[in-house]
Scaffold this motif. Structure first.
Motif, mmCIF file in Angstrom:
data_model
loop_
_atom_site.group_PDB
_atom_site.id
_atom_site.type_symbol
_atom_site.label_atom_id
_atom_site.label_comp_id
_atom_site.label_asym_id
_atom_site.label_seq_id
_atom_site.Cartn_x
_atom_site.Cartn_y
_atom_site.Cartn_z
ATOM 1 N N ARG A 1 0.673 -1.117 -0.088
ATOM 2 C CA ARG A 1 -0.114 0.233 -0.084
ATOM 3 C C ARG A 1 1.026 1.160 0.046
ATOM 4 O O ARG A 1 0.262 2.131 -0.237
ATOM 5 N N ILE A 2 2.222 0.883 0.297
ATOM 6 C CA ILE A 2 3.025 2.190 0.232
ATOM 7 C C ILE A 2 3.436 2.504 -1.005
ATOM 8 O O ILE A 2 4.311 1.825 -1.793
ATOM 9 N N ALA A 3 3.335 3.966 -1.424
ATOM 10 C CA ALA A 3 3.575 4.341 -2.777
ATOM 11 C C ALA A 3 4.905 4.124 -3.071
ATOM 12 O O ALA A 3 5.405 3.819 -4.183
ATOM 13 N N ALA A 4 5.852 4.400 -2.039
ATOM 14 C CA ALA A 4 7.222 4.028 -2.424
ATOM 15 C C ALA A 4 7.800 2.936 -2.824
ATOM 16 O O ALA A 4 8.573 2.682 -3.667
ATOM 17 N N ALA A 5 7.175 2.053 -2.139
ATOM 18 C CA ALA A 5 7.442 0.494 -2.468
ATOM 19 C C ALA A 5 7.040 0.150 -3.876
ATOM 20 O O ALA A 5 7.868 -0.273 -4.691
ATOM 21 N N ARG A 6 5.831 0.564 -4.270
ATOM 22 C CA ARG A 6 5.439 0.468 -5.689
ATOM 23 C C ARG A 6 6.509 1.093 -6.558
ATOM 24 O O ARG A 6 6.589 0.462 -7.674
ATOM 25 N N TYR A 7 6.728 2.203 -6.374
ATOM 26 C CA TYR A 7 7.609 2.926 -7.185
ATOM 27 C C TYR A 7 8.774 2.423 -7.220
ATOM 28 O O TYR A 7 9.517 2.368 -8.440
ATOM 29 N N GLU A 8 9.645 1.651 -6.365
ATOM 30 C CA GLU A 8 10.668 1.141 -6.279
ATOM 31 C C GLU A 8 10.609 0.016 -7.198
ATOM 32 O O GLU A 8 11.696 -0.182 -8.069
ATOM 33 N N ALA A 9 9.540 -0.874 -7.290
ATOM 34 C CA ALA A 9 9.521 -2.066 -8.143
ATOM 35 C C ALA A 9 9.290 -1.434 -9.685
ATOM 36 O O ALA A 9 10.015 -2.131 -10.320
ATOM 37 N N ALA A 10 8.702 -0.216 -9.865
ATOM 38 C CA ALA A 10 8.417 0.262 -11.336
ATOM 39 C C ALA A 10 9.792 0.456 -11.711
ATOM 40 O O ALA A 10 10.080 0.573 -12.979
#
Length: 248
Positions: free
Chosen positions: A12-21
């Motif tokens: 749910r953390i946007a920073a985590a999704r951004y790291e994956a992207a």
């Protein structure tokens, strides 16, 4: 036409999704396959079935699934295969080949050592390492983390490497920190065996803050992150899966 579908845990953390992207963008630059998409097991969109749909919509006839997961537990053994089975029912003519999590691999030991070396204080004979796993009810999780700890001890020559977990398995984080705090080692290098930032990192930081007055010097290393060395592991998986296709 071939495609790669990277499957991240999700957060749910946007920073985590951004790291994956961002990591997938680096993979795209290093891997010569025309279609490359990112999806998530849970807590984020797109989900796995939608990820497969997107590959097919771009003309994919074969999808290579790469789990961006550290260890083989419930997601790799159950959730991803179940989602791929649903996708296969939607696209009966599609060929799907699934890779494995990064697992117990020499490259993962090297990434841990890289994170430790970022600290201003080097490892010495007065140091120990506390390796913190996410935790899972799957018994393979504890076995694999223990194997990584043994190899880390061998490769660094540090006197002691201990393990603990954030959920589901003992020793717990509190138990691991208490044990390290009671030890005679002057330096404790705390290594979160996590792939992305989020709530779990904040939990570790909060627990360590309460130990700042202890006799030890605590060194919180960065979580593993989407380290550049992981691209090499993915390239190796792709090569292996391509050879398997040729041999079929």
């Amino acid at each position: 036409m071939e495609a790669i579908l990277y499957v991240s845990h999700g957060s749910r953390i946007a920073a985590a999704r951004y790291e994956a992207a961002r990591f997938v963008e680096r993979c795209k630059a290093a891997i010569d396959i025309p279609i490359q998409e990112l999806c998530f097991v849970e807590l984020a969109e797109p989900d796995i079935v939608t990820g497969v749909d997107r590959c097919v919509a771009q003309g994919a006839t074969r999808v290579i699934v790469i789990p961006l997961l550290l260890l083989s537990a419930g997601h790799a053994k159950h959730d991803i295969p179940a989602a791929l089975e649903r996708a296969k029912r939607r696209h009966p003519s599609l060929e799907i080949a699934c890779g494995t999590p990064f697992g117990v691999h020499e490259t993962m030991i090297d990434i841990i050592i890289d994170r430790i070396s970022e600290q201003a204080t080097p490892l010495d004979d007065q140091s120990m390492i506390l390796l913190i796993g996410r935790g899972s009810s799957d018994p393979d999780t504890k076995r694999d983390i223990a194997a990584i700890a043994r190899r880390l001890k061998e490769k660094t020559n540090v006197p002691h490497v201990d393990i603990c977990f954030l959920a589901a398995i003992r020793p717990t984080l509190d138990e691991g920190l208490k044990q390290a705090n009671a030890s005679t080692y002057r330096h404790v290098f705390v290594v979160p065996y996590l792939l992305f930032t989020g709530v779990l990192m904040k939990t570790i930081e909060r627990k360590l803050e309460a130990l700042r007055v202890s006799p030890q010097q605590w060194h919180l290393c960065s979580y593993l992150g989407y380290h550049p060395r992981l691209i090499t592991l993915i390239q190796q998986q792709l090569s292996s899966l391509s050879l398997a296709k040729k041999g079929a």
